[in-house]
Scaffold this motif. Sequence first.
Motif, short mmCIF file in Angstrom:
data_model
loop_
_atom_site.label_atom_id
_atom_site.label_comp_id
_atom_site.label_asym_id
_atom_site.label_seq_id
_atom_site.Cartn_x
_atom_site.Cartn_y
_atom_site.Cartn_z
N CYS A 34 16.25 4.15 18.82
CA CYS A 34 16.22 4.37 20.27
C CYS A 34 16.61 3.19 20.88
O CYS A 34 16.10 1.82 20.88
N TYR A 57 16.49 3.20 24.30
CA TYR A 57 16.05 3.04 25.69
C TYR A 57 15.11 2.70 25.94
O TYR A 57 13.80 2.27 25.27
N CYS A 82 10.64 2.75 27.16
CA CYS A 82 9.55 3.35 26.50
C CYS A 82 8.67 2.92 25.99
O CYS A 82 9.08 2.41 26.14
N ARG A 106 6.78 4.45 24.08
CA ARG A 106 6.37 4.27 23.07
C ARG A 106 7.03 4.70 22.18
O ARG A 106 6.92 5.22 20.81
N LYS A 107 8.28 3.24 21.80
CA LYS A 107 8.73 3.25 20.95
C LYS A 107 7.87 2.29 19.67
O LYS A 107 6.60 1.68 20.05
N CYS A 137 6.12 10.28 20.42
CA CYS A 137 7.78 10.52 20.63
C CYS A 137 7.98 11.45 20.10
O CYS A 137 8.38 11.97 21.39
N TYR A 166 5.95 14.16 22.71
CA TYR A 166 6.81 13.97 23.70
C TYR A 166 8.28 14.56 23.56
O TYR A 166 7.96 15.63 24.92
N PRO A 194 13.45 13.45 18.47
CA PRO A 194 13.79 12.03 18.89
C PRO A 194 14.56 11.75 18.39
O PRO A 194 15.51 11.73 18.14
N ALA A 195 15.50 9.71 19.03
CA ALA A 195 16.21 9.14 19.24
C ALA A 195 16.67 9.03 17.32
O ALA A 195 17.66 9.44 17.26
N ARG A 250 19.52 14.13 23.80
CA ARG A 250 17.74 14.61 22.58
C ARG A 250 17.88 15.90 22.60
O ARG A 250 16.81 16.17 21.98
S1 SF4 Z 1 12.81 9.05 21.54
FE1 SF4 Z 1 11.12 8.20 21.53
S2 SF4 Z 1 11.18 6.22 21.91
FE2 SF4 Z 1 12.96 6.76 22.58
S3 SF4 Z 1 12.68 7.28 24.65
FE3 SF4 Z 1 12.32 8.78 23.70
S4 SF4 Z 1 10.24 9.27 23.38
FE4 SF4 Z 1 11.39 7.09 23.74
#
Ligand code: SF4
Length: 63
Positions: free
Chosen positions: A14, A16, A19, A21-22, A28, A31, A39-40, A53
């Motif tokens: 990822c 981004y 974030c 949540r990484k 992740c 969310y 997710p990524a 995404r």
């Molecule tokens: S993929 Fe996971 S780490 Fe990346 S922006 Fe989304 S929630 Fe955050």
Amino acid sequence: MECNIERNLKDCNCSYEPCSRKGKCCECVRYHRAMGELPACYFSDDVEKTFDRSIARFIKSRK
Ligand code: SF4
């Protein structure tokens, strides 16, 4: 059970940066699932960088 944040970060593609949540894969997934997304790590690096995404983008990237 311990969290494996450091190990998870080694596999995380990822880009981004802000974030929180990484490395916290459970957060992740939760969310993005709630957003109807993935997710990524489901995307190649070039597609991931678009920050699209969506499931539709995932299917398109696999055709
Ligand atoms: S993929 Fe996971 S780490 Fe990346 S922006 Fe989304 S929630 Fe955050």
